[in-house]
Design a protein around this motif. Sequence first.
Motif, short mmCIF file in Angstrom:
data_model
loop_
_atom_site.label_atom_id
_atom_site.label_comp_id
_atom_site.label_asym_id
_atom_site.label_seq_id
_atom_site.Cartn_x
_atom_site.Cartn_y
_atom_site.Cartn_z
N GLY A 451 0.81 -1.21 0.00
CA GLY A 451 0.00 0.00 0.00
C GLY A 451 0.84 1.26 0.00
N ILE A 452 1.89 1.28 0.82
CA ILE A 452 2.77 2.46 0.87
C ILE A 452 3.47 2.66 -0.47
N THR A 453 3.93 1.58 -1.07
CA THR A 453 4.62 1.67 -2.37
C THR A 453 3.71 2.27 -3.43
N LEU A 454 2.48 1.76 -3.54
CA LEU A 454 1.55 2.24 -4.56
C LEU A 454 1.16 3.70 -4.33
N ALA A 455 0.84 4.04 -3.07
CA ALA A 455 0.39 5.40 -2.78
C ALA A 455 1.50 6.42 -3.00
N PHE A 456 2.71 6.11 -2.53
CA PHE A 456 3.82 7.05 -2.71
C PHE A 456 4.23 7.14 -4.18
N TRP A 457 4.12 6.04 -4.91
CA TRP A 457 4.46 6.04 -6.34
C TRP A 457 3.60 7.04 -7.09
N VAL A 458 2.28 6.93 -6.93
CA VAL A 458 1.39 7.82 -7.68
C VAL A 458 1.49 9.25 -7.19
N ALA A 459 1.66 9.46 -5.87
CA ALA A 459 1.70 10.82 -5.33
C ALA A 459 2.98 11.55 -5.74
N ILE A 460 4.12 10.86 -5.63
CA ILE A 460 5.39 11.50 -6.01
C ILE A 460 5.44 11.71 -7.51
N GLY A 461 4.90 10.77 -8.28
CA GLY A 461 4.84 10.94 -9.73
C GLY A 461 4.01 12.14 -10.12
N ALA A 462 2.90 12.37 -9.40
CA ALA A 462 2.06 13.52 -9.69
C ALA A 462 2.75 14.83 -9.33
N PHE A 463 3.61 14.79 -8.31
CA PHE A 463 4.35 15.99 -7.93
C PHE A 463 5.39 16.34 -9.00
N VAL A 464 6.03 15.31 -9.55
CA VAL A 464 7.04 15.53 -10.59
C VAL A 464 6.39 15.89 -11.92
N TYR A 465 5.27 15.23 -12.25
CA TYR A 465 4.54 15.49 -13.49
C TYR A 465 3.12 15.92 -13.15
N PRO A 466 2.88 17.19 -12.87
CA PRO A 466 1.53 17.65 -12.50
C PRO A 466 0.51 17.34 -13.58
N ALA A 467 -0.73 17.12 -13.16
CA ALA A 467 -1.81 16.79 -14.10
C ALA A 467 -1.99 17.92 -15.10
N PRO A 468 -2.26 17.60 -16.37
CA PRO A 468 -2.46 18.63 -17.38
C PRO A 468 -3.61 19.56 -17.00
N PRO A 469 -3.52 20.84 -17.31
CA PRO A 469 -4.59 21.77 -16.99
C PRO A 469 -5.93 21.38 -17.59
N SER A 470 -5.94 20.62 -18.70
CA SER A 470 -7.19 20.22 -19.34
C SER A 470 -8.02 19.32 -18.44
N LYS A 471 -7.40 18.75 -17.39
CA LYS A 471 -8.14 17.88 -16.49
C LYS A 471 -8.90 18.67 -15.43
N THR A 472 -8.67 20.00 -15.35
CA THR A 472 -9.33 20.82 -14.36
C THR A 472 -10.46 21.61 -14.99
N LEU A 473 -11.28 22.24 -14.17
CA LEU A 473 -12.39 23.03 -14.66
C LEU A 473 -11.89 24.33 -15.26
N PRO A 474 -12.63 24.91 -16.25
CA PRO A 474 -12.28 26.23 -16.76
C PRO A 474 -12.41 27.28 -15.65
N LEU A 475 -11.60 28.31 -15.74
CA LEU A 475 -11.55 29.28 -14.64
C LEU A 475 -12.59 30.39 -14.77
N TYR A 476 -12.88 30.85 -16.00
CA TYR A 476 -13.84 31.94 -16.21
C TYR A 476 -13.51 33.16 -15.36
N LEU A 477 -12.25 33.56 -15.38
CA LEU A 477 -11.83 34.73 -14.64
C LEU A 477 -11.22 35.74 -15.60
N SER A 478 -11.43 37.02 -15.33
CA SER A 478 -11.01 38.08 -16.23
C SER A 478 -10.20 39.12 -15.48
#
Length: 621
Positions: A451-478
Amino acid sequence: MGKFIPPVVESFVVWDYLVFAALFLVSSGIGIFFAIKERKKASSGDFLVGGRQMTCGPVALSLTASFMSAVTVLGTPAEVYRHGASFLLFAIAYTFVIISTSELFLPVFYRSGITSTYEYLELRFNTPVRMASNPDLHTATILYTGVVVYAPALALNQVTGFNLWGSVFATGIVCTFYCTLGGLKAVVWTDAFQLIVMLVGFLTVLIQGTFKTGGIGNVWETAQNGSRLNIFDFDFDPLRRHTFWTISVGGTFTWLGIYGVNQSTIQRCISCKTEKHAKLALYLNLVGLWAILVCAVLCGLVMYSFFMSCDPWTADFISAPDQLMPYFVMIIFSSAPGLPGLFVACAFSGTLSTVAASINALATVTFEDFVKNFFPKLSNRASTWTSKGLCVLFGGLCTTMAVAASLMGGVVQASLSIHGMCGGPMLGLFTLGIIFPCTNWKGAFGGLATGITLAFWVAIGAFVYPAPPSKTLPLYLSTAGCNSTDMVVPIVPTLPPERPYLADSWYSLSYLYYSAVGCLGCIIAGLLISFVTGPNKGKDIKPILIRPICNLFCFWSPKYNTFCWCGVDHNNKELQDELKIDFETKADANDGLKNGWKNNLPGYNPDEKSYTNTSLTESYF
């Protein structure tokens, strides 16, 4: 694009400093009060678990304050401002978490008479499993505490110009001071006071902010036009950051790791004088969690309505999204001396309560799991002073860890990611022990490692390679209203080149699923290893250490209950007698317990100091 001219933001005045200073003075005063009041009680049990005589009210307030920290005060409104009010769905996760904790985990911990949750692992498995799980707790707690120390210090730096790191260390010193002096009772009662400050601060911002934005109707309409009220997104894609499923399912796993098996939570629950008080504290705490969550979400919507045409972050008026809330407060309270100080006190209240609870939990686990094992003959006085020394040690560690928190990004995602990657495997380990009698120590050990191996693997990988902005909601800010060239925040910025395949799949998994990955990985691996190496026989396990899920459904007959006990013999007379001896030994060996949980046992008569019910375990389960 021209340079934007930021609006004039007033700094703190004398009244703000007085309001802010009052928080520290009252918090420290509570620690001094309990240090004087409890000076004649020299046992570590009184210091670490309040003599197990706490009532449900202050414990409920303490639980709410500790886990609704500055992360909530600063981070949640900023998340709602940028990504919408889907955070309200955490109310569903909180509900499942509290029910599971109250009915599944708490009864086992409370009735076994333990002080550290990790004592259970030794009772259920063996000492190596208990010791292997300790680093996970220490890592998660110290990292998380670093985040919640850094967040309000950043807010104070933003709105007053105070030295950032001076604020960090001042927070740690004050918190360590009252925690070391007064022990758990000081922590609980200070948390209760600080929760009131948090609620008052939130409500003050809501009232003034709503007035400044033209009323609640205008706030609601603006939020709706900006897609901030699109709460129910039923997309099953696990790569989406916030959907109904990531928040309700992933959030349940994440917060169950925080509540269900976390030492800080369980320690305060077992400090209650009866199990009924402990359960009631958790359910009252649920109401508090809902209230704080609603306040934080509404603050985010009000802030969006206020800044929609001039986003301070895009315009470079602030350097991080987590500074949005204090920046907003300083603008709307520019002509109200004392109220900015109230908000900063609100943010710091969450920090003080969380840090104190974390320090107390770390000191308790270290004392119970290490000090007692190496020095079993310590006197009560020496035990108390050792516990206080541990509080000072961990106070220093948690405070200095704030340096690392400055590199972790948004406080909400950072804090929940930490809890996910560390709390998930621990949740899986305790679930294996409490629900699955067949799990042996080899399965527990291997499951935890997996469990520790899997959780740290995905979390550290996400820190090194952040999720693409397309995976988040549009901001609609001006920034059209910021006195310069019109500019709208781009919805899909250019992605970094040459991203590995794992970065767009495994590493882009929503951070709320880290706990689920660690928990399920631990459970599956633990069961497989147990079956391969020879599963435990139910008859060899003490019934007190198992909580069959079937017993949660009262409509099941005794016949089906027995079948689902997986061989654990709850009706064995010899086991009943052994349990009674264990209970009496534990109660007599710990100060403050004789009139506490021992009196809570079925069939025990405290006046005659004897059991009138011979079927102890039958009624007990």
